[in-house]
Scaffold this motif. Structure first.
Motif, short mmCIF file in Angstrom:
data_model
loop_
_atom_site.label_atom_id
_atom_site.label_comp_id
_atom_site.label_asym_id
_atom_site.label_seq_id
_atom_site.Cartn_x
_atom_site.Cartn_y
_atom_site.Cartn_z
N THR A 1 0.85 -1.18 0.00
CA THR A 1 0.00 0.00 0.00
C THR A 1 0.89 1.23 0.00
OG1 THR A 1 -1.69 -1.19 1.27
CG2 THR A 1 -1.87 1.21 1.18
N ILE A 2 0.66 2.11 -0.97
CA ILE A 2 1.50 3.29 -1.12
C ILE A 2 0.63 4.54 -1.01
CG2 ILE A 2 3.02 4.55 -2.70
CD1 ILE A 2 3.71 1.79 -3.93
N ARG A 3 1.06 5.47 -0.17
CA ARG A 3 0.34 6.73 -0.01
C ARG A 3 1.29 7.89 -0.26
NH1 ARG A 3 -2.56 3.60 3.63
NH2 ARG A 3 -4.81 3.84 3.44
N ARG B 1 -0.81 -5.04 -8.55
CA ARG B 1 -0.50 -5.97 -7.47
C ARG B 1 0.72 -6.80 -7.85
NH1 ARG B 1 -0.53 -11.08 -6.58
NH2 ARG B 1 -0.87 -11.93 -4.48
N PRO B 2 1.73 -6.83 -6.98
CA PRO B 2 2.91 -7.66 -7.26
C PRO B 2 2.52 -9.13 -7.31
CG PRO B 2 3.33 -6.12 -5.46
CD PRO B 2 1.87 -6.09 -5.72
N LYS B 3 3.11 -9.85 -8.25
CA LYS B 3 2.83 -11.28 -8.37
C LYS B 3 3.88 -12.14 -7.68
CE LYS B 3 0.32 -10.89 -12.76
NZ LYS B 3 0.38 -9.41 -12.85
N THR B 4 5.05 -11.56 -7.42
CA THR B 4 6.13 -12.30 -6.78
C THR B 4 6.76 -11.42 -5.69
OG1 THR B 4 7.84 -11.46 -8.27
CG2 THR B 4 6.66 -13.46 -8.95
N THR C 1 4.77 7.02 1.51
CA THR C 1 4.61 6.12 2.65
C THR C 1 4.26 4.74 2.12
OG1 THR C 1 3.81 7.94 4.02
CG2 THR C 1 3.30 5.70 4.76
N VAL C 2 5.01 3.73 2.55
CA VAL C 2 4.83 2.38 2.03
C VAL C 2 4.54 1.42 3.19
CG1 VAL C 2 5.84 0.52 0.67
CG2 VAL C 2 6.46 2.90 0.17
N ARG C 3 3.44 0.70 3.07
CA ARG C 3 3.09 -0.36 4.01
C ARG C 3 3.05 -1.68 3.26
NH1 ARG C 3 1.13 1.05 9.12
NH2 ARG C 3 1.60 3.24 9.51
N VAL C 4 3.45 -2.75 3.93
CA VAL C 4 3.61 -3.99 3.18
C VAL C 4 3.22 -5.23 3.99
CG1 VAL C 4 6.05 -4.10 3.86
CG2 VAL C 4 5.30 -5.38 1.85
N GLY C 5 2.67 -6.20 3.27
CA GLY C 5 2.46 -7.53 3.83
C GLY C 5 1.22 -7.68 4.69
N ILE C 6 1.17 -8.82 5.37
CA ILE C 6 0.01 -9.19 6.18
C ILE C 6 -0.27 -8.18 7.28
CG2 ILE C 6 -0.82 -10.93 7.84
CD1 ILE C 6 0.46 -13.07 6.06
N THR C 7 0.78 -7.65 7.89
CA THR C 7 0.58 -6.68 8.97
C THR C 7 0.63 -5.24 8.48
OG1 THR C 7 2.95 -6.56 9.53
CG2 THR C 7 1.63 -8.26 10.65
N GLN C 8 0.84 -5.03 7.18
CA GLN C 8 1.02 -3.68 6.63
C GLN C 8 2.10 -2.94 7.41
OE1 GLN C 8 -0.97 -2.08 3.62
NE2 GLN C 8 -0.22 -4.18 3.49
N TYR C 9 3.24 -3.61 7.47
CA TYR C 9 4.41 -3.09 8.19
C TYR C 9 4.94 -1.84 7.48
CZ TYR C 9 8.92 -3.31 10.65
OH TYR C 9 10.02 -3.03 11.42
#
Length: 208
Positions: free
Chosen positions: A36-38, A48-51, A67-75
């Protein structure tokens, strides 16, 4: 829903699985490759990234500018990273992301709990958890940058009762119960000024 065995194996031992489930449900993603990018208050739409490699490339491309959040926890992807080349594959690995994210959320939760004076009253605990979720989404709580604040490690986190899926115990004091309207992720994540709003003021200040 994220696999319970994965949560049990990978999450921070300071958080009970029920809290982790609530945390991921309200502030995270079911997709380990979710990025997620803001830019300011605006969500930047990206493919959506495939890999894992594509996800890391997308993160590197936007770090420092957005601002970049990533993964299951949106780290928060840029936390502790000086250069984009230092990005770790753990960010887009399901177990690694849960491990990193829940450890950081536990610290945020402790900071919020300490601010409230380490409450034990059942009716207060959902509000503490709500504020911890908003702090995770915005990065701030009562003017404090929670991801960089000192960890009050001696604070004991309240643990929820087991969740009964038949709905018979939805008001049992579980963090995130439905007695308080949830702040939409988009609103809370994009407007740090809403992070300090309390229940009594929600009808007055939140709608301005």
């Amino acid at each position: 829903m994220v696999d319970a065995a994965l949560i049990q194996e990978c999450s921070d031992p300071g958080l009970k699985p029920a809290i982790v489930e609530q945390f991921i449900e309200r502030a995270g993603s079911q997709d380990p490759l979710a990025v997620t990018i803001r830019s300011g208050n605006r969500v930047v739409l990206v493919p959506r990234p495939k890999t894992a490699e594509e996800a890391l490339a997308l993160i590197r491309e936007n770090l420092g500018r957005n601002t970049v959040r990533v993964g299951i926890t949106q780290y928060p992807a840029g936390l502790g990273v000086v250069e984009a080349g230092q990005m770790k594959a753990d960010l887009v690995d399901a177990c690694g992301n849960i491990r990193m994210g829940t450890a950081l959320f536990a610290r945020v939760y402790r900071i919020v709990t300490e601010w409230y004076g380490n409450p034990t009253e059942r009716q207060v605990l959902p509000q503490v958890f709500d504020d911890a979720i908003i702090a995770w989404q915005t990065g701030y709580f009562e003017g404090t940058a929670v991801f960089r604040a000192e960890d009050p490690a001696d604070v004991k986190l309240a643990q929820p009762r087991p969740v009964r899926r038949d709905g018979a115990d939805t008001q049992a004091g579980l963090p995130g119960d439905e007695t308080k309207p949830e702040v939409p992720t988009e609103t809370s994540a994009s407007d740090p000024n809403k992070a300090g709003i309390r229940i009594d003021l929600s009808g007055i200040a939140a709608k301005r």
